[in-house]
Design an enzyme around this catalytic site. Structure first.
Site, PDB file in Angstrom:
ATOM      1  N   THR A 135       0.788  -1.291  -0.033  1.00  0.00           N
ATOM      2  CA  THR A 135      -0.010  -0.065   0.108  1.00  0.00           C
ATOM      3  C   THR A 135       0.969   1.127   0.080  1.00  0.00           C
ATOM      4  O   THR A 135       0.634   2.427  -0.355  1.00  0.00           O
ATOM      5  CB  THR A 135      -0.853  -0.010   1.303  1.00  0.00           C
ATOM      6  OG1 THR A 135      -0.212  -0.274   2.629  1.00  0.00           O
ATOM      7  CG2 THR A 135      -2.191  -1.003   1.175  1.00  0.00           C
ATOM      8  N   GLY A 166      17.196 -10.942   3.507  1.00  0.00           N
ATOM      9  CA  GLY A 166      16.191 -11.902   2.403  1.00  0.00           C
ATOM     10  C   GLY A 166      15.044 -12.407   3.313  1.00  0.00           C
ATOM     11  O   GLY A 166      14.411 -13.328   2.889  1.00  0.00           O
ATOM     12  N   ALA A 167      15.123 -11.893   4.509  1.00  0.00           N
ATOM     13  CA  ALA A 167      13.602 -12.503   5.191  1.00  0.00           C
ATOM     14  C   ALA A 167      12.508 -11.468   5.181  1.00  0.00           C
ATOM     15  O   ALA A 167      11.585 -11.830   6.164  1.00  0.00           O
ATOM     16  CB  ALA A 167      14.316 -12.746   6.898  1.00  0.00           C
ATOM     17  N   GLY A 168      12.579 -10.226   4.762  1.00  0.00           N
ATOM     18  CA  GLY A 168      11.555  -9.481   4.715  1.00  0.00           C
ATOM     19  C   GLY A 168      11.399  -8.414   5.879  1.00  0.00           C
ATOM     20  O   GLY A 168      10.674  -8.038   6.231  1.00  0.00           O
ATOM     21  N   LEU A 169      12.836  -8.285   6.496  1.00  0.00           N
ATOM     22  CA  LEU A 169      13.061  -7.298   7.556  1.00  0.00           C
ATOM     23  C   LEU A 169      13.577  -6.085   7.372  1.00  0.00           C
ATOM     24  O   LEU A 169      14.013  -5.647   8.373  1.00  0.00           O
ATOM     25  CB  LEU A 169      13.404  -8.280   8.770  1.00  0.00           C
ATOM     26  CG  LEU A 169      13.019  -9.532   9.338  1.00  0.00           C
ATOM     27  CD1 LEU A 169      13.688 -10.212  10.407  1.00  0.00           C
ATOM     28  CD2 LEU A 169      11.491  -9.335   9.749  1.00  0.00           C
ATOM     29  N   SER A 170      13.948  -5.870   6.161  1.00  0.00           N
ATOM     30  CA  SER A 170      14.510  -4.535   5.757  1.00  0.00           C
ATOM     31  C   SER A 170      15.942  -4.319   6.217  1.00  0.00           C
ATOM     32  O   SER A 170      16.065  -3.319   6.631  1.00  0.00           O
ATOM     33  CB  SER A 170      13.456  -3.335   5.994  1.00  0.00           C
ATOM     34  OG  SER A 170      12.217  -3.584   5.456  1.00  0.00           O
ATOM     35  N   SER A 171      16.705  -5.226   5.990  1.00  0.00           N
ATOM     36  CA  SER A 171      18.058  -5.025   6.194  1.00  0.00           C
ATOM     37  C   SER A 171      18.622  -3.819   5.513  1.00  0.00           C
ATOM     38  O   SER A 171      19.422  -2.940   6.008  1.00  0.00           O
ATOM     39  CB  SER A 171      18.983  -6.122   6.353  1.00  0.00           C
ATOM     40  OG  SER A 171      18.759  -6.612   5.081  1.00  0.00           O
ATOM     41  N   ASP A 213       9.780   1.109   4.961  1.00  0.00           N
ATOM     42  CA  ASP A 213      10.718   0.382   5.687  1.00  0.00           C
ATOM     43  C   ASP A 213      11.732   1.559   6.236  1.00  0.00           C
ATOM     44  O   ASP A 213      12.276   1.432   7.275  1.00  0.00           O
ATOM     45  CB  ASP A 213      11.608  -0.449   4.535  1.00  0.00           C
ATOM     46  CG  ASP A 213      10.735  -1.400   4.045  1.00  0.00           C
ATOM     47  OD1 ASP A 213       9.570  -1.745   4.462  1.00  0.00           O
ATOM     48  OD2 ASP A 213      11.148  -1.899   2.932  1.00  0.00           O
ATOM     49  N   TYR A 268       8.399  -7.026  -8.005  1.00  0.00           N
ATOM     50  CA  TYR A 268       7.761  -6.059  -7.162  1.00  0.00           C
ATOM     51  C   TYR A 268       7.383  -4.966  -8.161  1.00  0.00           C
ATOM     52  O   TYR A 268       6.262  -4.033  -8.234  1.00  0.00           O
ATOM     53  CB  TYR A 268       8.735  -5.851  -6.442  1.00  0.00           C
ATOM     54  CG  TYR A 268       8.533  -4.557  -5.235  1.00  0.00           C
ATOM     55  CD1 TYR A 268       7.939  -4.762  -4.176  1.00  0.00           C
ATOM     56  CD2 TYR A 268       8.808  -3.245  -5.572  1.00  0.00           C
ATOM     57  CE1 TYR A 268       7.679  -3.979  -3.083  1.00  0.00           C
ATOM     58  CE2 TYR A 268       8.591  -2.195  -4.758  1.00  0.00           C
ATOM     59  CZ  TYR A 268       7.970  -2.411  -3.533  1.00  0.00           C
ATOM     60  OH  TYR A 268       7.533  -1.408  -2.725  1.00  0.00           O
TER      61      TYR A 268
END
Ligand code: GLA
Length: 397
Positions: free
Chosen positions: A39, A124-129, A174, A224
């Site tokens: 969104t 790569g875990a979707g935690l926005s490193s 993020d 994406y």
């Protein structure tokens, strides 16, 4: 990034190759997103929070124009200069270089720096490193060179660095979460105005458990960007009928379905998801206000359904993980989190049942997919912060 970081260890690691102590050390957290996926780039609402997994950056000025970086987790270093900022094949320096590029484009004066980088955000875990690296670097440069930028401005710059230098067309969620997080609060962010409202997360009996599928989709960036284009296509078609709309934020389901015939099926589906996901964020905030965990959890499941069947950004492994939690009385809600095609599912699990939950998920995942499931239990923390600075810098702040 998986090294265990302490202030001691990063101070030491910086001193060794650079021969000088860092002037400052910044902690930049990763983020979770409770709800509101895809969104942000549609100028809608998101509900992220900064977490206790972070990147640490130790920085010292060099007095010349050189850029010397070392990444502890990859055991790599990078040597460059401010005058020649070019994308490298080594991926990680680009997140730092992009921030210099954007600041220079805005006319700021910078000098060369040494940077030591390390942390414990799983990549790569979707935690926005990556957003954490960009946010932390910008925060450090802002302090070091006295640029006078506020945190929302740093978030916008970090997003531009990712869009323009790295080439990932992400939204602002993020970076905003990393820079603007508040302990024990989720941020309801209006991605059009950047107005932020903080919602206390009062769930003493529940834990936020991430199940890491270990799936890293190769095509994630291009897929994406395709989703973004599909949303833009929807807006372009709809704005010929409704001239006042600027983004999907301005579109209701009634407006969308009134022009159903003009839209490609896939575009209709994508737009429907985004419009409904925006509504879910508002409902989730109300549920938080009313301490209605049942409704909150149900909205998480609905979000996943939409991600799976309408936005088409889940994968078999994350669908499996979410499905496994259905009917489990210890789990209030579950969904895939972040950009998609793998990464983690977010699960709201009763604290006294966390161990049993992990065992059950682990056994089933191994049996079905032949690989181990990793877990991350996360706490919600403050956003980017200075954890160390020399007296000189402290006086200037
Ligand atoms: C990625 C992007 C964000 C956001 C999410 C999906 O994390 O970086 O900007 O679009 O995907 O919600």
């Amino acid at each position: 990034m998986n090294s265990i970081i302490s202030l001691e260890s990063i101070l030491h690691a910086h001193r060794h190759p650079f021969g000088t102590a860092p002037t400052l050390v910044v902690r930049a957290p990763g983020r979770i997103n409770l709800i509101g996926e895809h969104t942000d780039y549609n100028e809608g609402f998101v509900l992220p929070a900064a977490i206790d997994k972070a990147v640490w950056l130790a920085v010292s000025p060099r007095g010349d124009e050189a850029l010397h970086f070392q990444a502890l987790d990859f055991q790599h270093s990078y040597l460059g200069t401010i005058q020649r900022l070019q994308k490298t094949e080594q991926h990680w320096p680009n997140y730092l270089l992009g921030t210099f590029d954007e600041l220079l484009k805005d006319g700021h004066t910078l000098g060369g720096v040494n940077v030591t980088l390390g942390g414990n955000i799983p990549t790569g875990a979707g935690l926005s490193s990556s957003a954490a690296v960009e946010s932390g670097m910008l925060f450090a440069l802002n302090e070091l060179f006295g640029l006078g930028l506020d945190r929302p401005a740093l978030a916008r710059l970090a997003q531009r660095a990712e869009n323009n230098f790295v080439g990932m067309n992400c939204g602002i969620m993020d970076m905003f979460a990393s820079l603007m997080g508040r302990a024990n609060h989720a941020i309801k962010l209006d991605c059009r105005s950047l107005e932020a409202e903080y919602f206390p997360i009062r769930m003493p009996d529940h834990a936020l458990v991430l199940c890491d599928s270990g799936v890293k989709h190769q095509l994630v960036d291009s897929a994406y960007n395709t989703r973004r284009r599909e949303c833009e296509e929807g807006v372009a078609v709809l704005s010929t009928i409704f001239p006042n709309i600027r983004s999907l934020r301005d579109v209701t389901l009634a407006m969308l379905f009134s022009e159903k015939k003009r839209l490609r099926d896939v575009v209709l589906q994508r737009c429907k998801f985004v419009i409904e996901e925006n509504t879910r964020v508002i409902s989730a905030c109300n549920a938080l206000k009313n301490n209605d965990l049942g409704l909150f959890g149900e909205l998480l499941y609905q979000s996943h359904e939409g991600l799976q069947h309408e936005y088409d950004v889940t994968c078999a492994e994350t669908d499996f993980l979410v499905q496994l939690t259905r009917g489990d009385v210890a789990v209030s809600g579950s969904r895939q989190m972040g950009g998609g095609f793998g990464g983690c599912t977010l699960n709201l699990v009763r604290r006294d049942a966390v161990v049993g939950f992990q065992e059950k998920m682990q056994v089933s995942y191994l049996k079905r997919w032949g690989k181990n499931l990793k877990f991350h239990l996360v706490e919600i923390t403050d956003g980017v912060e200075m954890v160390y600075s020399t007296p000189l810098v402290r006086e200037e702040i």
